[in-house]
Design an enzyme around this catalytic site. Sequence first.
Site, mmCIF file in Angstrom:
data_model
loop_
_atom_site.group_PDB
_atom_site.id
_atom_site.type_symbol
_atom_site.label_atom_id
_atom_site.label_comp_id
_atom_site.label_asym_id
_atom_site.label_seq_id
_atom_site.Cartn_x
_atom_site.Cartn_y
_atom_site.Cartn_z
ATOM 1 N N TYR A 66 0.926 -1.169 0.115
ATOM 2 C CA TYR A 66 -0.030 -0.044 -0.101
ATOM 3 C C TYR A 66 1.025 1.367 -0.037
ATOM 4 C CZ TYR A 66 -4.185 -2.578 1.133
ATOM 5 O OH TYR A 66 -5.192 -3.729 1.394
ATOM 6 N N PHE A 217 -13.186 -3.762 -0.488
ATOM 7 C CA PHE A 217 -14.422 -2.883 -1.267
ATOM 8 C C PHE A 217 -15.524 -2.998 -0.777
ATOM 9 C CE2 PHE A 217 -11.435 -4.465 -5.051
ATOM 10 C CZ PHE A 217 -10.694 -3.304 -4.918
ATOM 11 N N PRO A 218 -15.714 -2.648 0.549
ATOM 12 C CA PRO A 218 -17.039 -2.741 1.517
ATOM 13 C C PRO A 218 -17.764 -1.438 0.782
ATOM 14 C CG PRO A 218 -15.420 -1.397 2.883
ATOM 15 C CD PRO A 218 -14.463 -2.254 1.549
ATOM 16 N N LEU A 219 -17.452 -0.574 0.238
ATOM 17 C CA LEU A 219 -18.272 0.571 -0.385
ATOM 18 C C LEU A 219 -18.036 0.502 -1.766
ATOM 19 C CD1 LEU A 219 -17.263 3.608 1.804
ATOM 20 C CD2 LEU A 219 -19.217 2.156 2.063
ATOM 21 N N GLY A 220 -17.927 -0.840 -2.471
ATOM 22 C CA GLY A 220 -17.865 -0.984 -3.735
ATOM 23 C C GLY A 220 -16.499 -1.320 -4.355
ATOM 24 N N GLY A 221 -16.114 -0.361 -5.467
ATOM 25 C CA GLY A 221 -14.758 -0.581 -5.872
ATOM 26 C C GLY A 221 -14.724 -1.985 -6.905
ATOM 27 N N PRO A 225 -19.094 -1.640 -8.486
ATOM 28 C CA PRO A 225 -19.467 -0.711 -7.322
ATOM 29 C C PRO A 225 -20.806 -0.656 -6.866
ATOM 30 C CG PRO A 225 -19.060 0.233 -9.504
ATOM 31 C CD PRO A 225 -18.717 -1.075 -9.729
#
Length: 295
Positions: A66, A217-221, A225
């Site tokens: 990261y 990706f808890p909010l999409g991604g 998405p």
Amino acid sequence: MTTDTPTSADTFLLGGDLRINRLGFGAMRLAANSLHGPPRDPATGIAVLRRAVELGVDHIDTAGFYGRGTVHAHELIREALAPYPAGLVIATKVGPLRDATGMPSGEATADQLRGLVEEDLRRLGLDRLDLVYLRVGGLGPVGGTSIARRFEALAALRAEGLIRHLGVSNVDPAQYAEASAIAPVVAVQNHFHLQYRDDTELLARCAETGTGYVPFFPLGGGTRPIDPERYRRVAARHGATPAQVALAWLLAVSPVLLAIPGTGSPEHLAENMAAANLRLTAQDLTDLTESNVTG
């Protein structure tokens, strides 16, 4: 926003000995908004991390890959938070190797994993890592290969005391079972959110075994998405945002699910953390589920 008093349902006992809040923080976006985006101002990342802990974050998910340019999540975490507060759990992932473009498209062999773990220890300033995931497959699809030899290498490092707990990431049920036969798996980190529920079978298995399930990706991604329009009616009932509803749904779907939304923005951090207090009703859950397509 509709809230109630936090209860024990808001926490999870990771590995039988680490009590953490079910809403944590993902460090991927600290250094850059994406793996190939321009680097962020490190001072902002440091401020976000310190504020996250002030808001109750006690589970930070990071990885050695990261980073972008000279800005890297591990170093930001160490500078912002070391000496680390008691009870803070830091999870990291090993396995992916960066290619010439900086993308984590390669995959470490079993013999290379020790070096990656030792590097994470050094960069984070720790004597032992709380949780290390074997991240499988690089940027490729889930499943289709044995992970035994690589997981055995991490299990050996756990036996030496360099790692407290082990997890697996980007795996299918067969790979999870293969790893579990070698050493205790306390957490699985896979792609999952309201509009991407291909992993329902493995989530159910984690619930049966008391294994933490940590969706990335808890909010999409990724490739699917979230669609904010699907969340707005429920959000309006609670005076919340669609992103908060998406996070609240994750926390409602299973008691073993641990959400780790990431951000490099103080404003988004505050919004995400407030989702821990949003209580969706049975009608909310029905409306959300029926308006989405599984898998």
